[in-house]
Design a protein around this motif. Structure first.
Motif, PDB file in Angstrom:
ATOM      1  N   MET A   1      -0.229  -4.453  -2.158  1.00 49.14           N
ATOM      2  CA  MET A   1      -0.361  -3.230  -1.375  1.00 49.14           C
ATOM      3  C   MET A   1      -0.068  -3.484   0.101  1.00 49.14           C
ATOM      4  SD  MET A   1      -3.858  -1.724  -3.081  1.00 49.14           S
ATOM      5  CE  MET A   1      -4.108  -0.502  -1.798  1.00 49.14           C
ATOM      6  N   ALA A   2      -0.678  -4.552   0.630  1.00 47.56           N
ATOM      7  CA  ALA A   2      -0.527  -4.829   2.055  1.00 47.56           C
ATOM      8  C   ALA A   2       0.912  -5.159   2.407  1.00 47.56           C
ATOM      9  CB  ALA A   2      -1.459  -5.967   2.462  1.00 47.56           C
ATOM     10  N   ALA A   3       1.551  -6.023   1.607  1.00 48.61           N
ATOM     11  CA  ALA A   3       2.938  -6.396   1.894  1.00 48.61           C
ATOM     12  C   ALA A   3       3.862  -5.191   1.757  1.00 48.61           C
ATOM     13  CB  ALA A   3       3.387  -7.513   0.954  1.00 48.61           C
ATOM     14  N   ALA A   4       3.606  -4.348   0.767  1.00 51.40           N
ATOM     15  CA  ALA A   4       4.466  -3.186   0.548  1.00 51.40           C
ATOM     16  C   ALA A   4       4.353  -2.185   1.693  1.00 51.40           C
ATOM     17  CB  ALA A   4       4.110  -2.512  -0.778  1.00 51.40           C
ATOM     18  N   ILE A   5       3.138  -1.979   2.197  1.00 48.82           N
ATOM     19  CA  ILE A   5       2.995  -0.994   3.274  1.00 48.82           C
ATOM     20  C   ILE A   5       3.592  -1.521   4.570  1.00 48.82           C
ATOM     21  CG2 ILE A   5       0.729  -1.662   4.178  1.00 48.82           C
ATOM     22  CD1 ILE A   5       2.038   1.906   3.469  1.00 48.82           C
ATOM     23  N   ILE A   6       3.490  -2.842   4.807  1.00 48.72           N
ATOM     24  CA  ILE A   6       4.153  -3.426   5.971  1.00 48.72           C
ATOM     25  C   ILE A   6       5.659  -3.264   5.830  1.00 48.72           C
ATOM     26  CG2 ILE A   6       4.613  -5.549   7.236  1.00 48.72           C
ATOM     27  CD1 ILE A   6       1.825  -4.526   7.698  1.00 48.72           C
ATOM     28  N   SER A   7       6.170  -3.466   4.622  1.00 50.43           N
ATOM     29  CA  SER A   7       7.596  -3.299   4.374  1.00 50.43           C
ATOM     30  C   SER A   7       8.047  -1.870   4.650  1.00 50.43           C
ATOM     31  CB  SER A   7       7.919  -3.683   2.923  1.00 50.43           C
ATOM     32  OG  SER A   7       9.294  -3.540   2.649  1.00 50.43           O
ATOM     33  N   ILE A   8       7.226  -0.898   4.263  1.00 47.82           N
ATOM     34  CA  ILE A   8       7.555   0.509   4.529  1.00 47.82           C
ATOM     35  C   ILE A   8       7.596   0.770   6.025  1.00 47.82           C
ATOM     36  CG2 ILE A   8       6.700   2.880   4.334  1.00 47.82           C
ATOM     37  CD1 ILE A   8       5.618   2.141   1.573  1.00 47.82           C
ATOM     38  N   GLY A   9       6.590   0.263   6.737  1.00 48.52           N
ATOM     39  CA  GLY A   9       6.543   0.469   8.182  1.00 48.52           C
ATOM     40  C   GLY A   9       7.749  -0.124   8.878  1.00 48.52           C
ATOM     41  N   LEU A  10       8.148  -1.324   8.479  1.00 46.36           N
ATOM     42  CA  LEU A  10       9.320  -1.965   9.078  1.00 46.36           C
ATOM     43  C   LEU A  10      10.591  -1.184   8.745  1.00 46.36           C
ATOM     44  CD1 LEU A  10       8.397  -5.675   8.327  1.00 46.36           C
ATOM     45  CD2 LEU A  10       8.529  -4.614  10.594  1.00 46.36           C
ATOM     46  N   ARG A  11      10.661  -0.647   7.546  1.00 44.19           N
ATOM     47  CA  ARG A  11      11.821   0.156   7.157  1.00 44.19           C
ATOM     48  C   ARG A  11      11.912   1.432   8.005  1.00 44.19           C
ATOM     49  NH1 ARG A  11      16.404  -0.268   3.566  1.00 44.19           N
ATOM     50  NH2 ARG A  11      17.071   1.854   3.109  1.00 44.19           N
ATOM     51  N   LEU A  12      10.787   2.077   8.217  1.00 40.84           N
ATOM     52  CA  LEU A  12      10.776   3.327   8.984  1.00 40.84           C
ATOM     53  C   LEU A  12      11.112   3.112  10.457  1.00 40.84           C
ATOM     54  CD1 LEU A  12       7.611   5.114   7.505  1.00 40.84           C
ATOM     55  CD2 LEU A  12      10.011   5.580   6.996  1.00 40.84           C
ATOM     56  N   THR A  13      10.868   1.906  10.949  1.00 41.13           N
ATOM     57  CA  THR A  13      11.156   1.614  12.352  1.00 41.13           C
ATOM     58  C   THR A  13      12.498   0.914  12.543  1.00 41.13           C
ATOM     59  OG1 THR A  13       9.778  -0.377  12.115  1.00 41.13           O
ATOM     60  CG2 THR A  13       8.761   1.557  13.115  1.00 41.13           C
ATOM     61  N   GLY A  14      13.284   0.799  11.469  1.00 47.20           N
ATOM     62  CA  GLY A  14      14.636   0.274  11.587  1.00 47.20           C
ATOM     63  C   GLY A  14      14.783  -1.223  11.430  1.00 47.20           C
ATOM     64  N   TYR A  15      13.723  -1.931  11.072  1.00 45.45           N
ATOM     65  CA  TYR A  15      13.805  -3.376  10.874  1.00 45.45           C
ATOM     66  C   TYR A  15      14.057  -3.647   9.386  1.00 45.45           C
ATOM     67  CZ  TYR A  15      11.868  -3.618  15.576  1.00 45.45           C
ATOM     68  OH  TYR A  15      11.663  -3.472  16.927  1.00 45.45           O
ATOM     69  N   ASP A  16      15.276  -3.351   8.938  1.00 42.39           N
ATOM     70  CA  ASP A  16      15.580  -3.395   7.515  1.00 42.39           C
ATOM     71  C   ASP A  16      15.505  -4.799   6.926  1.00 42.39           C
ATOM     72  OD1 ASP A  16      15.950  -0.705   7.704  1.00 42.39           O
ATOM     73  OD2 ASP A  16      18.136  -0.755   7.619  1.00 42.39           O
ATOM     74  N   VAL A  17      15.963  -5.788   7.662  1.00 41.26           N
ATOM     75  CA  VAL A  17      15.945  -7.154   7.147  1.00 41.26           C
ATOM     76  C   VAL A  17      14.503  -7.632   6.976  1.00 41.26           C
ATOM     77  CG1 VAL A  17      16.583  -9.552   7.604  1.00 41.26           C
ATOM     78  CG2 VAL A  17      18.191  -7.712   8.131  1.00 41.26           C
ATOM     79  N   ALA A  18      13.688  -7.429   8.000  1.00 41.84           N
ATOM     80  CA  ALA A  18      12.279  -7.818   7.909  1.00 41.84           C
ATOM     81  C   ALA A  18      11.575  -7.038   6.803  1.00 41.84           C
ATOM     82  CB  ALA A  18      11.589  -7.580   9.246  1.00 41.84           C
ATOM     83  N   SER A  19      11.945  -5.782   6.643  1.00 39.66           N
ATOM     84  CA  SER A  19      11.368  -4.968   5.580  1.00 39.66           C
ATOM     85  C   SER A  19      11.692  -5.557   4.215  1.00 39.66           C
ATOM     86  CB  SER A  19      11.893  -3.537   5.676  1.00 39.66           C
ATOM     87  OG  SER A  19      11.428  -2.760   4.587  1.00 39.66           O
ATOM     88  N   ALA A  20      12.929  -5.997   4.028  1.00 38.50           N
ATOM     89  CA  ALA A  20      13.333  -6.596   2.764  1.00 38.50           C
ATOM     90  C   ALA A  20      12.581  -7.899   2.503  1.00 38.50           C
ATOM     91  CB  ALA A  20      14.840  -6.852   2.759  1.00 38.50           C
ATOM     92  N   VAL A  21      12.327  -8.649   3.576  1.00 34.40           N
ATOM     93  CA  VAL A  21      11.577  -9.903   3.438  1.00 34.40           C
ATOM     94  C   VAL A  21      10.167  -9.622   2.910  1.00 34.40           C
ATOM     95  CG1 VAL A  21      10.529 -11.813   4.709  1.00 34.40           C
ATOM     96  CG2 VAL A  21      12.895 -11.144   5.176  1.00 34.40           C
ATOM     97  N   PHE A  22       9.504  -8.615   3.444  1.00 36.35           N
ATOM     98  CA  PHE A  22       8.153  -8.290   2.991  1.00 36.35           C
ATOM     99  C   PHE A  22       8.153  -7.628   1.617  1.00 36.35           C
ATOM    100  CE2 PHE A  22       6.754  -9.251   7.229  1.00 36.35           C
ATOM    101  CZ  PHE A  22       5.412  -9.574   7.086  1.00 36.35           C
ATOM    102  N   LEU A  23       9.267  -7.053   1.234  1.00 37.40           N
ATOM    103  CA  LEU A  23       9.348  -6.447  -0.094  1.00 37.40           C
ATOM    104  C   LEU A  23       9.262  -7.509  -1.188  1.00 37.40           C
ATOM    105  CD1 LEU A  23       9.775  -3.992  -1.906  1.00 37.40           C
ATOM    106  CD2 LEU A  23      12.252  -4.252  -1.552  1.00 37.40           C
TER     107      LEU A  23
END
Length: 302
Positions: A1-23
């Motif tokens: 849950m925690a990693a997924a929500i961080i990934s969503i937040g990074l995706r919404l703020t335009g940090y797609d690579v970091a978002s994919a890492v947390f996914l």
């Protein structure tokens, strides 16, 4: 849950690579937990039944919906997200009544997971409904949204306020439940706009918009209270329930970002961007503590 929500937040703020890492850890963790869930269900029914009576069992639904929501943001993963929605929908009528039947007079913060799990269904259903412009799915999301708020109201009088001083991390779910409710509301606000699939009257759309903003404000109030209590009564030792601190913090950041867009509240976007980074740092701190705890547990006694 925690990693997924961080990934969503990074995706919404335009940090797609970091978002994919947390996914990646989000998917891996979900697969491992799903395997454990199936193993106990099929081979150890006694343990599974005992655990299904506790609020923690509802994390299986919440985690599934949050991961599905993250996958729905990919744009090409609607089938996977829909499959996760089906899984969560099947689990919900099995686990939630079992948990509610075993409520105690005083509940820890984990008791609010009845709201989190239900609002998680609303968030994922709403996300898919917006992507596919399916009005019936959005109406289902609306039903879950309302039910989730009623469940929150049912838990609140039973919440043990002493957890603000002694809780090991899951007391933060009291605020996180409102954050995911605001996130669900933001999807409904978007859907009920003039060009949305629900086509609500302007007055109904405005009421929903105000309600969503109020939920976010209440969440931020909880955040302030919980933070003050953490400072006043520090609890630095690691506990697995600290993941229930990371998730609400990350969910608050994501809710701010979503409400800012859906309800046109620019200041909420600033708050979301600011809160996202402490969420990420806290995730890393708790992750390191979890690894150290696991390694210490494997060490042979002296």
């Amino acid at each position: 849950m925690a990693a997924a929500i961080i990934s969503i937040g990074l995706r919404l703020t335009g940090y797609d690579v970091a978002s994919a890492v947390f996914l990646v850890p989000a998917v891996v963790a979900w697969l491992l937990l799903a395997a454990l869930f199936a193993d106990r269900l099929l081979l150890d029914r006694g343990t599974w039944k005992a655990q299904a009576e506790t609020p923690a069992a509802l994390t299986s639904i919440a985690a599934t919906t949050v991961l599905g929501t993250r996958l729905s943001l990919q744009g090409r993963q609607e089938a996977a997200a829909a499959a996760l929605l089906i899984v969560a929908t099947v689990l919900w009528p099995v686990l939630l009544p079992s948990v509610v039947r075993h409520w105690k007079p005083r509940l820890p913060g984990a008791g609010f997971l009845v709201c989190v799990a239900t609002e998680g269904l609303a968030v994922l259903a709403g996300s898919l409904a917006l992507a596919e412009r399916q009005a019936w799915l959005m109406w289902a999301a609306l039903g879950c949204f309302v039910l989730g708020l009623l469940l929150y109201a049912a838990v609140l009088p039973r919440f043990d306020a002493g957890q603000l001083r002694t809780g090991s991390g899951d007391q933060w779910v009291a605020g996180g439940a409102l954050a995911i409710s605001a996130l669900a509301g933001s999807g409904l606000v978007t859907a009920s706009a003039a060009n949305g699939p629900l086509h609500w009257a302007p007055s109904a759309h405005g009421t929903l918009r105000v309600l969503t903003i109020v939920l976010l404000v209440l969440d931020l109030c909880w955040f302030a209270v919980l933070l003050v209590c953490e400072i006043r009564w520090p609890r630095p030792r690691y506990d697995v329930r600290r993941w229930s601190t990371v998730f609400p913090l990350g969910m608050t950041a994501v809710a701010c970002l979503a409400v800012a867009t859906a309800a046109d509240v620019p200041v909420a976007e600033t708050a979301g961007r600011v809160l996202l980074w402490p969420s990420l740092v806290l995730w890393m701190v708790v992750f390191v503590a979890a690894v150290r705890s696991a390694l210490a547990g494997r060490e042979p006694p002296a």
